[in-house]
Motif scaffolding. Structure first.
Motif, mmCIF file in Angstrom:
data_model
loop_
_atom_site.group_PDB
_atom_site.id
_atom_site.type_symbol
_atom_site.label_atom_id
_atom_site.label_comp_id
_atom_site.label_asym_id
_atom_site.label_seq_id
_atom_site.Cartn_x
_atom_site.Cartn_y
_atom_site.Cartn_z
ATOM 1 N N ALA A 170 8.633 6.538 -5.678
ATOM 2 C CA ALA A 170 9.610 6.767 -4.813
ATOM 3 C C ALA A 170 10.633 6.918 -4.360
ATOM 4 N N ARG A 171 10.549 5.676 -3.920
ATOM 5 C CA ARG A 171 12.011 5.495 -3.144
ATOM 6 C C ARG A 171 13.279 4.928 -4.466
ATOM 7 N N TRP A 172 11.916 4.678 -5.814
ATOM 8 C CA TRP A 172 13.131 4.050 -6.902
ATOM 9 C C TRP A 172 14.096 5.036 -7.803
ATOM 10 N N LEU A 173 13.062 5.880 -7.604
ATOM 11 C CA LEU A 173 13.535 7.248 -8.923
ATOM 12 C C LEU A 173 15.305 7.749 -8.280
ATOM 13 N N PRO A 174 14.790 8.156 -7.157
ATOM 14 C CA PRO A 174 15.913 8.548 -6.983
ATOM 15 C C PRO A 174 17.898 7.269 -7.770
ATOM 16 N N LEU A 175 17.592 6.414 -6.772
ATOM 17 C CA LEU A 175 18.259 6.180 -6.972
ATOM 18 C C LEU A 175 18.930 5.199 -8.478
ATOM 19 N N PRO A 198 20.130 5.706 -12.140
ATOM 20 C CA PRO A 198 20.794 6.321 -12.862
ATOM 21 C C PRO A 198 19.973 7.531 -13.479
ATOM 22 N N GLY A 199 19.022 8.092 -13.905
ATOM 23 C CA GLY A 199 18.133 8.789 -14.633
ATOM 24 C C GLY A 199 16.648 8.202 -14.975
ATOM 25 N N PRO A 200 15.986 9.172 -15.337
ATOM 26 C CA PRO A 200 14.344 8.850 -15.036
ATOM 27 C C PRO A 200 13.545 8.269 -16.496
ATOM 28 N N ASP A 201 15.184 8.013 -17.476
ATOM 29 C CA ASP A 201 14.010 7.441 -18.605
ATOM 30 C C ASP A 201 15.121 5.532 -17.835
ATOM 31 N N ARG A 232 17.542 -1.712 -19.855
ATOM 32 C CA ARG A 232 17.542 -0.484 -19.006
ATOM 33 C C ARG A 232 16.061 -0.811 -18.261
ATOM 34 N N HIS A 233 14.650 -1.259 -19.060
ATOM 35 C CA HIS A 233 13.000 -0.694 -18.628
ATOM 36 C C HIS A 233 13.426 -2.717 -17.928
ATOM 37 N N LEU A 234 13.402 -3.543 -18.282
ATOM 38 C CA LEU A 234 13.853 -4.552 -18.163
ATOM 39 C C LEU A 234 14.651 -4.735 -16.743
ATOM 40 N N LEU A 235 15.585 -4.272 -16.447
ATOM 41 C CA LEU A 235 16.800 -4.442 -15.086
ATOM 42 C C LEU A 235 15.590 -3.832 -14.336
ATOM 43 N N THR A 236 14.707 -2.281 -14.930
ATOM 44 C CA THR A 236 14.599 -1.888 -13.313
ATOM 45 C C THR A 236 13.051 -2.788 -13.406
ATOM 46 N N ALA A 237 12.640 -2.675 -13.898
ATOM 47 C CA ALA A 237 11.063 -3.725 -12.922
ATOM 48 C C ALA A 237 11.057 -5.645 -12.563
ATOM 49 N N ALA A 294 24.531 1.920 -8.293
ATOM 50 C CA ALA A 294 25.684 2.930 -7.109
ATOM 51 C C ALA A 294 27.078 2.452 -7.476
ATOM 52 N N GLU A 295 26.802 0.938 -7.527
ATOM 53 C CA GLU A 295 28.617 0.869 -8.264
ATOM 54 C C GLU A 295 28.746 0.245 -9.614
ATOM 55 N N ASN A 296 28.268 0.307 -10.573
ATOM 56 C CA ASN A 296 28.232 -0.075 -11.603
ATOM 57 C C ASN A 296 27.994 1.121 -12.537
ATOM 58 N N SER A 297 28.756 1.310 -13.732
ATOM 59 C CA SER A 297 28.071 2.324 -14.500
ATOM 60 C C SER A 297 27.189 2.527 -15.348
ATOM 61 N N ALA A 298 26.175 2.962 -16.056
ATOM 62 C CA ALA A 298 25.834 3.183 -16.740
ATOM 63 C C ALA A 298 25.775 2.562 -18.202
ATOM 64 N N GLY A 299 27.453 2.866 -18.898
ATOM 65 C CA GLY A 299 27.495 2.037 -19.191
ATOM 66 C C GLY A 299 27.874 1.018 -19.410
ATOM 67 N N ASP A 300 28.362 0.035 -18.277
ATOM 68 C CA ASP A 300 28.701 -1.068 -18.200
ATOM 69 C C ASP A 300 27.986 -1.595 -17.990
ATOM 70 N N ILE A 301 27.229 -1.463 -17.065
ATOM 71 C CA ILE A 301 25.229 -2.179 -17.403
ATOM 72 C C ILE A 301 25.240 -2.216 -18.147
ATOM 73 N N ASP A 302 25.166 -1.221 -19.586
ATOM 74 C CA ASP A 302 24.593 -1.849 -20.720
ATOM 75 C C ASP A 302 24.584 -2.379 -21.453
ATOM 76 N N ALA A 303 26.249 -2.434 -21.156
ATOM 77 C CA ALA A 303 27.305 -3.378 -22.287
ATOM 78 C C ALA A 303 27.387 -4.817 -21.357
ATOM 79 N N ARG A 304 27.018 -5.518 -20.635
ATOM 80 C CA ARG A 304 26.913 -6.165 -19.916
ATOM 81 C C ARG A 304 25.461 -6.717 -19.680
ATOM 82 N N LEU A 305 24.535 -6.486 -20.141
ATOM 83 C CA LEU A 305 23.021 -7.139 -19.767
ATOM 84 C C LEU A 305 23.304 -7.132 -21.488
#
Length: 229
Positions: free
Chosen positions: A31-36, A38-41, A78-83, A104-115
Motif C-alpha cells: 500500500a505504501r509503494w503503489l501510489p508512488l 508511475p502506474g499500477p503496471d 520496470r518490474h525488475l526495478l520495482t522489485a 518522482a524525479e524521472n519520467s517513465a520514458g527516461d527510466i525505460d530508456a536508461r534501464l
C-alpha cells in the motif's frame, strides 16, 4: 584486472548455503509503494504472491531473480526495478518515500530508456561496463550504486558476459571491505567504476578459494558489515 589473494572475512566465517542466500526475505508494504509508482503496471504480480510473516508479505532474492528473467522487455525491466527497490527497502514509510524518488524525479520514458541502455551494456560488455553506464550516460536520478547494483545483480545472473557476475555493493558491504586488509580505503558510497571492478575481483577470487559462490561471499560481507555499525 588480476585477482589478488585477500581474506575478506574472518577465518571462521560460516557461509550461508545458496538456498539460504536466495531465501533472504525482506518485508514490504504494498500500500505504501503503489501510489508512488508511475502506474499500477509497474508492480510485478509475483510480489502479490509472496508469503507473509508477522503480518507482512516478504520478498526474497529467489522471487526477484524470477522477475529479472523478463528484463529483456520494457515491462520486465520496470518490474525488475520495482522489485529490486522493494527488496532493498523494507517497510518504513520514510525509506519507501526516499527510494520512490526514482519515480518522482524521472519520467517513465527516461527510466525505460536508461534501464534498457544499461542492461544492454550488461548483456554485451559485462558487469563493470554496466556499472559505468548506470553511473554515467545511463544514470537515473536518485538510483545510486547501492540500488543499481541490486538491479545489475538480479539481471546479470543469466544475462551477462565476462568472467564476473555483478554483485551488490552497499554501505554494509563497504564497511566489511574497510575492515579487511585489501590495501585500499573503502568509502561507504559513491564508488568509482574501477573500485567496483576491484570489488568483483576480490569477491570472485575469495569465493573460488573457499569453495562457495560469489553471492554467498557478498551476503557474508553484508552480514559482517551490519555487525560493525
Amino acid at each position: 584486472m588480476q585477482s589478488t589473494k585477500v581474506d575478506l572475512l574472518p577465518a571462521r566465517t560460516t557461509f550461508q548455503d545458496r538456498d539460504e542466500v536466495l531465501g533472504q526475505a525482506i518485508p514490504f508494504d504494498r500500500a505504501r509503494w503503489l501510489p508512488l509508482l508511475p502506474g499500477p503496471d509497474w508492480w510485478p504480480a509475483e510480489l502479490d504472491d509472496c508469503p507473509a510473516a508477522a503480518g507482512r508479505p516478504r520478498v526474497d532474492r529467489r522471487t526477484v531473480f524470477s522477475i529479472a528473467r523478463r528484463s529483456d522487455t520494457t515491462e520486465g525491466r520496470r518490474h525488475l526495478l520495482t522489485a529490486a527497490l522493494v527488496w532493498g527497502t523494507g517497510t518504513q514509510a520514510r525509506s519507501v518515500a526516499r527510494r520512490a524518488r526514482v519515480f518522482a524525479e524521472n519520467s517513465a520514458g527516461d527510466i525505460d530508456a536508461r534501464l534498457a541502455a544499461a542492461l544492454g551494456v550488461l548483456r554485451e560488455e559485462g558487469a563493470v561496463a554496466a556499472y559505468y553506464a548506470f553511473n554515467n550516460d545511463s544514470r537515473i536520478k536518485f538510483l545510486g550504486p547501492a540500488f543499481f547494483t541490486k538491479v545489475l545483480y538480479f539481471a546479470g545472473h543469466e544475462q551477462c558476459v565476462g568472467a564476473w557476475r555483478p554483485l551488490i555493493l552497499d554501505r554494509y558491504v563497504a564497511l566489511a571491505l574497510r575492515a579487511a586488509d585489501t590495501g585500499e580505503k573503502w568509502r561507504t558510497g559513491g564508488w568509482t567504476t574501477p573500485r567496483y571492478g576491484r570489488y568483483l575481483s576480490l569477491v570472485h577470487d575469495h569465493a573460488r578459494r573457499v569453495g562457495v559462490l560469489p553471492d554467498q561471499v557478498e551476503a557474508a560481507l553484508f552480514a559482517f558489515g551490519r555487525r560493525l555499525v
